[in-house]
Motif scaffolding. Structure first.
Motif, mmCIF file in Angstrom:
data_model
loop_
_atom_site.group_PDB
_atom_site.id
_atom_site.type_symbol
_atom_site.label_atom_id
_atom_site.label_comp_id
_atom_site.label_asym_id
_atom_site.label_seq_id
_atom_site.Cartn_x
_atom_site.Cartn_y
_atom_site.Cartn_z
ATOM 1 N N ARG A 1 24.202 -3.028 -6.504
ATOM 2 C CA ARG A 1 25.526 -2.432 -6.623
ATOM 3 C C ARG A 1 25.822 -2.229 -8.102
ATOM 4 O O ARG A 1 25.870 -3.190 -8.866
ATOM 5 C CB ARG A 1 26.616 -3.294 -5.990
ATOM 6 N N LEU A 2 26.031 -0.983 -8.455
ATOM 7 C CA LEU A 2 26.415 -0.652 -9.820
ATOM 8 C C LEU A 2 27.938 -0.624 -9.924
ATOM 9 O O LEU A 2 28.629 -0.236 -8.982
ATOM 10 C CB LEU A 2 25.858 0.714 -10.225
ATOM 11 N N SER A 3 28.415 -1.030 -11.082
ATOM 12 C CA SER A 3 29.838 -0.980 -11.370
ATOM 13 C C SER A 3 30.064 -0.194 -12.651
ATOM 14 O O SER A 3 29.206 -0.182 -13.535
ATOM 15 C CB SER A 3 30.418 -2.388 -11.544
ATOM 16 N N CYS A 4 31.207 0.433 -12.735
ATOM 17 C CA CYS A 4 31.591 1.144 -13.956
ATOM 18 C C CYS A 4 33.057 0.850 -14.216
ATOM 19 O O CYS A 4 33.919 1.263 -13.437
ATOM 20 C CB CYS A 4 31.355 2.636 -13.805
ATOM 21 N N ALA A 5 33.305 0.132 -15.283
ATOM 22 C CA ALA A 5 34.668 -0.211 -15.664
ATOM 23 C C ALA A 5 35.164 0.797 -16.685
ATOM 24 O O ALA A 5 34.529 1.005 -17.723
ATOM 25 C CB ALA A 5 34.707 -1.613 -16.236
ATOM 26 N N ALA A 6 36.298 1.400 -16.392
ATOM 27 C CA ALA A 6 36.852 2.439 -17.255
ATOM 28 C C ALA A 6 38.076 1.920 -17.995
ATOM 29 O O ALA A 6 38.866 1.139 -17.451
ATOM 30 C CB ALA A 6 37.235 3.659 -16.428
ATOM 31 N N SER A 7 38.234 2.380 -19.215
ATOM 32 C CA SER A 7 39.430 2.080 -19.990
ATOM 33 C C SER A 7 39.754 3.273 -20.866
ATOM 34 O O SER A 7 38.885 4.077 -21.184
ATOM 35 C CB SER A 7 39.233 0.817 -20.838
ATOM 36 N N GLY A 8 41.035 3.386 -21.210
ATOM 37 C CA GLY A 8 41.448 4.474 -22.086
ATOM 38 C C GLY A 8 41.733 5.788 -21.381
ATOM 39 O O GLY A 8 41.962 6.804 -22.044
ATOM 40 N N ILE A 9 41.670 5.790 -20.055
ATOM 41 C CA ILE A 9 41.986 6.999 -19.287
ATOM 42 C C ILE A 9 42.943 6.642 -18.159
ATOM 43 O O ILE A 9 43.031 5.470 -17.756
ATOM 44 C CB ILE A 9 40.730 7.666 -18.686
ATOM 45 N N ALA A 10 43.631 7.654 -17.659
ATOM 46 C CA ALA A 10 44.467 7.473 -16.471
ATOM 47 C C ALA A 10 43.541 7.506 -15.264
ATOM 48 O O ALA A 10 43.408 8.520 -14.580
ATOM 49 C CB ALA A 10 45.507 8.575 -16.404
ATOM 50 N N PHE A 11 42.911 6.390 -15.021
ATOM 51 C CA PHE A 11 41.783 6.308 -14.101
ATOM 52 C C PHE A 11 42.070 6.952 -12.751
ATOM 53 O O PHE A 11 41.222 7.657 -12.213
ATOM 54 C CB PHE A 11 41.410 4.832 -13.913
ATOM 55 N N SER A 12 43.225 6.732 -12.207
ATOM 56 C CA SER A 12 43.481 7.129 -10.818
ATOM 57 C C SER A 12 43.451 8.640 -10.611
ATOM 58 O O SER A 12 43.265 9.095 -9.481
ATOM 59 C CB SER A 12 44.813 6.564 -10.333
ATOM 60 N N ILE A 13 43.606 9.422 -11.669
ATOM 61 C CA ILE A 13 43.621 10.875 -11.486
ATOM 62 C C ILE A 13 42.248 11.512 -11.731
ATOM 63 O O ILE A 13 42.067 12.695 -11.487
ATOM 64 C CB ILE A 13 44.661 11.560 -12.404
ATOM 65 N N TYR A 14 41.321 10.701 -12.184
ATOM 66 C CA TYR A 14 40.000 11.230 -12.521
ATOM 67 C C TYR A 14 39.067 11.221 -11.314
ATOM 68 O O TYR A 14 39.077 10.283 -10.516
ATOM 69 C CB TYR A 14 39.360 10.395 -13.631
ATOM 70 N N THR A 15 38.248 12.262 -11.238
ATOM 71 C CA THR A 15 37.096 12.223 -10.358
ATOM 72 C C THR A 15 36.006 11.453 -11.076
ATOM 73 O O THR A 15 35.667 11.757 -12.225
ATOM 74 C CB THR A 15 36.597 13.632 -10.023
ATOM 75 N N MET A 16 35.486 10.448 -10.403
ATOM 76 C CA MET A 16 34.436 9.621 -10.996
ATOM 77 C C MET A 16 33.100 10.014 -10.393
ATOM 78 O O MET A 16 33.007 10.347 -9.200
ATOM 79 C CB MET A 16 34.720 8.149 -10.736
ATOM 80 N N GLY A 17 32.086 9.961 -11.212
ATOM 81 C CA GLY A 17 30.776 10.358 -10.733
ATOM 82 C C GLY A 17 29.683 9.403 -11.165
ATOM 83 O O GLY A 17 29.847 8.638 -12.111
ATOM 84 N N TRP A 18 28.603 9.460 -10.427
ATOM 85 C CA TRP A 18 27.382 8.755 -10.790
ATOM 86 C C TRP A 18 26.267 9.807 -10.894
ATOM 87 O O TRP A 18 26.101 10.633 -10.000
ATOM 88 C CB TRP A 18 27.002 7.715 -9.742
ATOM 89 N N TYR A 19 25.554 9.732 -11.985
ATOM 90 C CA TYR A 19 24.425 10.618 -12.225
ATOM 91 C C TYR A 19 23.227 9.750 -12.591
ATOM 92 O O TYR A 19 23.381 8.585 -12.949
ATOM 93 C CB TYR A 19 24.730 11.574 -13.379
ATOM 94 N N ARG A 20 22.054 10.336 -12.507
ATOM 95 C CA ARG A 20 20.871 9.608 -12.933
ATOM 96 C C ARG A 20 19.933 10.554 -13.666
ATOM 97 O O ARG A 20 19.951 11.766 -13.456
ATOM 98 C CB ARG A 20 20.168 8.941 -11.757
ATOM 99 N N GLN A 21 19.123 9.945 -14.514
ATOM 100 C CA GLN A 21 18.228 10.752 -15.331
ATOM 101 C C GLN A 21 16.959 9.972 -15.610
ATOM 102 O O GLN A 21 17.005 8.823 -16.050
ATOM 103 C CB GLN A 21 18.911 11.133 -16.646
ATOM 104 N N ALA A 22 15.844 10.630 -15.356
ATOM 105 C CA ALA A 22 14.549 10.067 -15.693
ATOM 106 C C ALA A 22 14.096 10.666 -17.024
ATOM 107 O O ALA A 22 14.533 11.759 -17.396
ATOM 108 C CB ALA A 22 13.540 10.394 -14.593
ATOM 109 N N PRO A 23 13.233 9.984 -17.736
ATOM 110 C CA PRO A 23 12.751 10.507 -19.023
ATOM 111 C C PRO A 23 12.158 11.903 -18.867
ATOM 112 O O PRO A 23 11.341 12.146 -17.978
ATOM 113 C CB PRO A 23 11.682 9.490 -19.430
ATOM 114 N N GLY A 24 12.595 12.820 -19.704
ATOM 115 C CA GLY A 24 12.069 14.165 -19.679
ATOM 116 C C GLY A 24 12.616 15.064 -18.596
ATOM 117 O O GLY A 24 12.184 16.209 -18.459
ATOM 118 N N LYS A 25 13.562 14.541 -17.828
ATOM 119 C CA LYS A 25 14.132 15.336 -16.738
ATOM 120 C C LYS A 25 15.624 15.533 -16.959
ATOM 121 O O LYS A 25 16.255 14.824 -17.735
ATOM 122 C CB LYS A 25 13.884 14.649 -15.397
#
Length: 115
Positions: free
Chosen positions: A19-43
């Motif tokens: 389970r990954l977690s992402c703690a946000a600060s400095g933004i009005a979190f509730s109005i944001y669309t949150m996303g998860w992305y992934r990236q492999a080396p060279g891609k």
């Protein structure tokens, strides 16, 4: 200052869970669309999942049925529950926050799937 801090990455065997977690600060979190992305080396960075301010989720076909995103608007945290992990899921996972033209990214957390 906007900060997105991912945690929860690590080494897991094929078929395992994380389970990954992402703690946000400095933004009005509730109005944001949150996303998860992934990236492999060279891609290119690829979309894994998004969750809107209203809680609607969208997933890449490759993770549907295995990954679930959720959010806690009180604690300004977004989660990515990953089950049945495959070696091809191994990447650096990034958290993102989007609202209109504002886009923010975390530093990423490494997920390794190996026996």
């Amino acid at each position: 200052q906007v900060q997105l801090v991912e945690s929860g990455g690590g080494l897991v065997q094929p078929g395992g869970s994380l389970r990954l977690s992402c703690a946000a600060s400095g933004i009005a979190f509730s109005i944001y669309t949150m996303g998860w992305y992934r990236q492999a080396p060279g891609k290119q960075r690829e979309l894994v999942a998004t969750i809107t301010s209203g809680g609607e989720t969208n997933y890449a076909d490759s993770v549907k049925g295995r990954f679930t995103s959720s959010r806690d608007n009180v604690n300004h945290t977004v989660y990515l529950q990953m089950i049945s992990l495959k070696p091809e899921d191994a990447d650096v996972y990034y958290c993102s926050a989007h609202y209109v033209i504002r886009n923010y990214w975390g530093q990423g957390t490494q997920v390794t799937v190996s026996s």
